[in-house]
Design an enzyme around this catalytic site. Structure first.
Site, PDB file in Angstrom:
ATOM      1  N   ASN A   9       0.877  -1.170   0.000  1.00 24.47           N
ATOM      2  CA  ASN A   9       0.000   0.000   0.000  1.00 24.47           C
ATOM      3  C   ASN A   9       0.915   1.221   0.000  1.00 24.47           C
ATOM      4  O   ASN A   9       1.487   1.558   1.029  1.00 24.47           O
ATOM      5  CB  ASN A   9      -0.905  -0.027   1.236  1.00 24.47           C
ATOM      6  CG  ASN A   9      -1.767   1.217   1.346  1.00 24.47           C
ATOM      7  OD1 ASN A   9      -1.796   2.049   0.435  1.00 24.47           O
ATOM      8  ND2 ASN A   9      -2.468   1.346   2.463  1.00 24.47           N
ATOM      9  N   LYS A  11       0.146   4.201  -0.209  1.00 19.77           N
ATOM     10  CA  LYS A  11      -0.501   5.377   0.393  1.00 19.77           C
ATOM     11  C   LYS A  11      -0.266   6.602  -0.513  1.00 19.77           C
ATOM     12  O   LYS A  11      -0.155   6.445  -1.729  1.00 19.77           O
ATOM     13  CB  LYS A  11      -0.010   5.576   1.825  1.00 19.77           C
ATOM     14  CG  LYS A  11      -0.184   4.290   2.653  1.00 19.77           C
ATOM     15  CD  LYS A  11      -0.016   4.447   4.130  1.00 19.77           C
ATOM     16  CE  LYS A  11      -0.233   3.105   4.810  1.00 19.77           C
ATOM     17  NZ  LYS A  11      -0.150   3.175   6.264  1.00 19.77           N
ATOM     18  N   HIS A  96      -9.485   1.138   4.931  1.00 21.81           N
ATOM     19  CA  HIS A  96      -8.237   1.371   5.662  1.00 21.81           C
ATOM     20  C   HIS A  96      -8.515   2.337   6.812  1.00 21.81           C
ATOM     21  O   HIS A  96      -9.298   3.275   6.675  1.00 21.81           O
ATOM     22  CB  HIS A  96      -7.177   1.941   4.716  1.00 21.81           C
ATOM     23  CG  HIS A  96      -5.806   1.878   5.307  1.00 21.81           C
ATOM     24  ND1 HIS A  96      -5.382   2.748   6.275  1.00 21.81           N
ATOM     25  CD2 HIS A  96      -4.783   1.019   5.095  1.00 21.81           C
ATOM     26  CE1 HIS A  96      -4.144   2.434   6.632  1.00 21.81           C
ATOM     27  NE2 HIS A  96      -3.758   1.386   5.927  1.00 21.81           N
ATOM     28  N   GLU A 168      -5.367  -4.850  10.394  1.00 24.14           N
ATOM     29  CA  GLU A 168      -4.302  -3.882  10.644  1.00 24.14           C
ATOM     30  C   GLU A 168      -4.583  -3.139  11.945  1.00 24.14           C
ATOM     31  O   GLU A 168      -5.379  -2.180  11.953  1.00 24.14           O
ATOM     32  CB  GLU A 168      -4.235  -2.864   9.503  1.00 24.14           C
ATOM     33  CG  GLU A 168      -3.929  -3.471   8.160  1.00 24.14           C
ATOM     34  CD  GLU A 168      -3.333  -2.428   7.216  1.00 24.14           C
ATOM     35  OE1 GLU A 168      -2.214  -2.650   6.752  1.00 24.14           O
ATOM     36  OE2 GLU A 168      -3.978  -1.395   6.974  1.00 24.14           O
ATOM     37  N   GLY A 174       2.666   2.168  10.766  1.00 23.41           N
ATOM     38  CA  GLY A 174       3.622   3.256  10.622  1.00 23.41           C
ATOM     39  C   GLY A 174       4.338   3.637  11.903  1.00 23.41           C
ATOM     40  O   GLY A 174       5.012   4.658  11.968  1.00 23.41           O
ATOM     41  N   SER A 214       3.574  -2.240  10.336  1.00 28.01           N
ATOM     42  CA  SER A 214       5.022  -2.334  10.585  1.00 28.01           C
ATOM     43  C   SER A 214       5.585  -3.709  10.241  1.00 28.01           C
ATOM     44  O   SER A 214       6.526  -4.190  10.885  1.00 28.01           O
ATOM     45  CB  SER A 214       5.360  -1.942  12.026  1.00 28.01           C
ATOM     46  OG  SER A 214       4.985  -0.600  12.266  1.00 28.01           O
ATOM     47  N   GLY A 235       2.915  -1.168   4.220  1.00 26.38           N
ATOM     48  CA  GLY A 235       2.974   0.258   3.913  1.00 26.38           C
ATOM     49  C   GLY A 235       4.397   0.674   3.583  1.00 26.38           C
ATOM     50  O   GLY A 235       4.895   0.475   2.472  1.00 26.38           O
ATOM     51  N   GLY A 236       5.077   1.245   4.567  1.00 29.10           N
ATOM     52  CA  GLY A 236       6.405   1.830   4.352  1.00 29.10           C
ATOM     53  C   GLY A 236       7.378   0.923   3.619  1.00 29.10           C
ATOM     54  O   GLY A 236       8.096   1.368   2.713  1.00 29.10           O
TER      55      GLY A 236
HETATM   56  P1  13P Z   1       3.148   0.247   7.630  1.00 26.14           P
HETATM   57  O1  13P Z   1       3.627  -1.044   7.021  1.00 26.14           O
HETATM   58  O2  13P Z   1       3.898   1.452   7.146  1.00 26.14           O
HETATM   59  O3  13P Z   1       3.035   0.164   9.123  1.00 26.14           O
HETATM   60  O4  13P Z   1       1.646   0.461   7.088  1.00 26.14           O
HETATM   61  C1  13P Z   1       0.740  -0.581   7.176  1.00 26.14           C
HETATM   62  C2  13P Z   1      -0.461  -0.193   6.414  1.00 26.14           C
HETATM   63  O5  13P Z   1      -1.212   0.685   6.836  1.00 26.14           O
HETATM   64  C3  13P Z   1      -0.718  -0.858   5.145  1.00 26.14           C
HETATM   65  O6  13P Z   1      -1.999  -0.595   4.678  1.00 26.14           O
END
Ligand code: 13P
Length: 251
Positions: A9, A11, A96, A168, A174, A214, A235-236
């Site tokens: 993702n 974002k 989300h 999640e 994050g 994370s 995410g990241g």
């Molecule tokens: P992170 O992996 O950055 O914590 O984000 C998770 C997320 O929200 C994926 O949709």
């Protein structure tokens, strides 16, 4: 059908050019590789068509991160599920926590989005998860069950079979704080048992349930080894090919 899935993702990150470069690099990194999971990347809307054209969609599925809760018409600035479909994307991330929190997405809105996503032949990746105060009160199961009861548990069994669930916990997104393997497994096992109670064991056993929050190359192998964790929503770590590929390789 239950599959292992690693979904990125992105974002609200990457210009079109940066996103295309990232997708192209990932495509090259995965070309010819033996993969034990499906790979999906969730890009901003404006990237979708270009990314679909730039990657081998047999290897990398493409997801939108949202869609409108209306079919078409005078809704300035919105992007419909049929528009997403027309780009060649196959998935839509829905529900989300960032959209629930910052854009006021309610269960009623999400029901409309899920319905339109399915009506357009797209696969919803439906997110659920609790905030820290709920976890601290040990009420995460009831909270998540309620999120599902109000939305995707209203689907017919045939439609429910088409969706992917992503758990999640908001406190893990994050933050660098991953749910422990045990917390993630326990909650995903609970979600699977709730699906079984609602739709039967066969459908529960056939549902892909992902963990997100994370997730990284270091914790992915242990998380993905759990019986109820069918992959991750990342995410990241999906913004760098080496990091994302290492998570894919955790399967
Ligand atoms: P992170 O992996 O950055 O914590 O984000 C998770 C997320 O929200 C994926 O949709």
């Amino acid at each position: 059908m239950r599959k292992n899935i690693v979904a990125g993702n992105w974002k609200m990150n990457k210009t079109l050019q940066e996103g295309l470069a990232l997708a192209t690099e990932l495509n090259e990194a995965l070309a010819g590789a033996k993969l034990n999971c499906d790979v999906v990347i969730g890009t901003p809307f404006i990237h979708l068509a270009s990314v679909v054209a730039a990657v081998d969609t047999k290897v990398i599925g493409v997801a939108a991160q949202n869609c409108a809760n209306k079919e078409s018409g005078a809704y300035t600035g919105e992007i419909s599920a049929s528009m997403v479909k027309s780009t060649g994307a196959e998935y839509v991330i829905l529900g989300h926590s960032e959209r629930r929190e910052y854009y006021g997405e309610t269960s009623a809105i999400l029901n409309e989005k899920v319905a339109l996503t399915l009506a357009n032949g797209l696969t919803p990746i439906y997110c659920c998860g609790e905030a820290l105060d709920v976890r601290n009160a040990n009420e995460q199961n009831a909270f998540v069950k309620n999120q599902l009861d109000e939305t995707v548990f209203n689907l017919s069994a045939d439609d429910f079979k088409k969706i992917v669930i992503a758990y999640e916990p908001i406190w893990a997104i994050g933050t660098g704080v991953t749910a422990s393997t045990e917390q993630a497994q326990d909650t995903l096992a609970f979600i699977r048992s709730a699906i079984a109670a609602k739709f039967g064991q066969e459908i529960a056993d056939g549902t892909s349930i992902l963990y997100g929050g994370s997730c990284n190359a270091k914790n992915a192998p242990e998380l993905f080894a759990q019986p109820d964790i069918d992959g991750g929503l990342i995410g990241g770590a999906s913004l760098k090919v080496a990091d994302f590929k290492a998570i894919i390789d955790a399967f």
